[in-house]
Scaffold this motif. Sequence first.
Motif, PDB file in Angstrom:
ATOM      1  N   GLN A 206      -0.426  44.103  85.434  1.00 21.30           N
ATOM      2  CA  GLN A 206      -1.653  44.795  85.832  1.00 21.30           C
ATOM      3  C   GLN A 206      -2.354  45.443  84.645  1.00 21.30           C
ATOM      4  N   LYS A 207      -1.544  45.879  83.678  1.00 15.57           N
ATOM      5  CA  LYS A 207      -2.114  46.505  82.479  1.00 15.57           C
ATOM      6  C   LYS A 207      -3.092  45.572  81.778  1.00 15.57           C
ATOM      7  N   VAL A 208      -2.868  44.251  81.923  1.00 11.29           N
ATOM      8  CA  VAL A 208      -3.716  43.252  81.266  1.00 11.29           C
ATOM      9  C   VAL A 208      -4.712  42.639  82.242  1.00 11.29           C
ATOM     10  N   THR A 209      -4.282  42.366  83.469  1.00  7.20           N
ATOM     11  CA  THR A 209      -5.140  41.652  84.420  1.00  7.20           C
ATOM     12  C   THR A 209      -6.381  42.446  84.800  1.00  7.20           C
ATOM     13  N   THR A 210      -6.344  43.751  84.647  1.00  5.87           N
ATOM     14  CA  THR A 210      -7.534  44.558  84.969  1.00  5.87           C
ATOM     15  C   THR A 210      -8.621  44.417  83.901  1.00  5.87           C
ATOM     16  N   PHE A 211      -8.279  43.758  82.793  1.00  6.22           N
ATOM     17  CA  PHE A 211      -9.256  43.523  81.721  1.00  6.22           C
ATOM     18  C   PHE A 211      -9.339  42.020  81.465  1.00  6.22           C
ATOM     19  N   PRO A 212     -10.248  41.319  82.153  1.00  8.25           N
ATOM     20  CA  PRO A 212     -10.314  39.850  82.056  1.00  8.25           C
ATOM     21  C   PRO A 212     -10.398  39.312  80.631  1.00  8.25           C
ATOM     22  N   SER A 213     -11.156  39.964  79.784  1.00 10.67           N
ATOM     23  CA  SER A 213     -11.290  39.456  78.412  1.00 10.67           C
ATOM     24  C   SER A 213      -9.958  39.559  77.667  1.00 10.67           C
ATOM     25  N   LEU A 214      -9.198  40.641  77.928  1.00  5.34           N
ATOM     26  CA  LEU A 214      -7.886  40.798  77.303  1.00  5.34           C
ATOM     27  C   LEU A 214      -6.917  39.750  77.836  1.00  5.34           C
ATOM     28  N   ARG A 215      -7.013  39.479  79.121  1.00  8.83           N
ATOM     29  CA  ARG A 215      -6.135  38.470  79.718  1.00  8.83           C
ATOM     30  C   ARG A 215      -6.409  37.091  79.124  1.00  8.83           C
TER      31      ARG A 215
ATOM     32  N   TYR B 176      -9.106  33.538  85.623  1.00 13.63           N
ATOM     33  CA  TYR B 176      -9.356  34.066  84.288  1.00 13.63           C
ATOM     34  C   TYR B 176     -10.834  34.277  83.982  1.00 13.63           C
TER      35      TYR B 176
ATOM     36  N   GLU C  44      -7.627  36.532  76.193  1.00 16.71           N
ATOM     37  CA  GLU C  44      -7.169  36.573  74.801  1.00 16.71           C
ATOM     38  C   GLU C  44      -5.677  36.265  74.710  1.00 16.71           C
TER      39      GLU C  44
END
Length: 313
Positions: free
Chosen positions: A198-207, A241, A209
Amino acid sequence: MQAHTDDLTTFFNLINSLSALIAELNVHQENARKKGLELYNLGSFRASEPYLTIAASAGDRPAQYALAEVLRRRQGSITEEAKKWYRLAAAQEDVYALLRLGDKESLDKARELLPPRIEQGDGEAMLQMYELTKEITWLKKSANTRFPEALYILALQYDRDRSLVPEGHNPTDVIDLLLERAAHVNFPLAMNWYTNRQKVTTFPSLRREWLEKTAALNDLYGVLKYGFALGHGESGGDPEYGYKKNYPLSYALVWLVVNSAPEYQLHNSAALFLDDLGKAMNPQEIALALKVAQTWKATHPPLSENRLTYHGV
């Protein structure tokens, strides 16, 4: 005198021929080793066996261990044939082979080999001591050295049994931290898992990356996920994504998986996806995609499942 000179010439020619033959055999063995380990790492166990056998018979320790693993997987247990190769690897102080053998003599040998390496701060040796003793303290010590497999396995253990998480710490946060550390040293299993936290999935651009970083390492699952994501969304939006469709790159990546890893558990799904994708593309687009696939293959490391060396496999 002339006869003596002729004999010497014949002798030296023979020596040169033998040297050339030995060099040729060494090249053959090294090529077999490289091919066998690439196929083994890809999960193509049946295909890897003849190549590994050549290298293992020549005394290569990693090939001996890998061949024993192939035989163990094929039979679902450690057969006498597998034991033969584990023993040969163990004779060259392969700790994982000693652990697989599991008899008292082998485990005592592992206990003898590990302490000097542990004293030098070897994180892998600490992980091996954990596999030997099942004492989680050793796993934590290995993770504290930032040894990637240990970070990932400790995250697995915490995820399976939250009571193991140190008191006063949030399990989710601890697992995230372990995976993040392993991901930042390019450990694909951790990267794939971290991408879905969740720490990553809440930020699509980070996911995106992290997915692209994993695919760039030519991790089999990461490449396939990236290919799937780029090929979804006829109207332009991948639902997971958020990628815009890119059929040539999608086709290229999925094609590489389908044509490189026939024993992969997701092979059928990938083949069906590739077939459907091909129906939505014209011949020129497919030709372009195949060129992209060859360029990708030439500029990236060999595709690999990046399995754990020993734990749980």
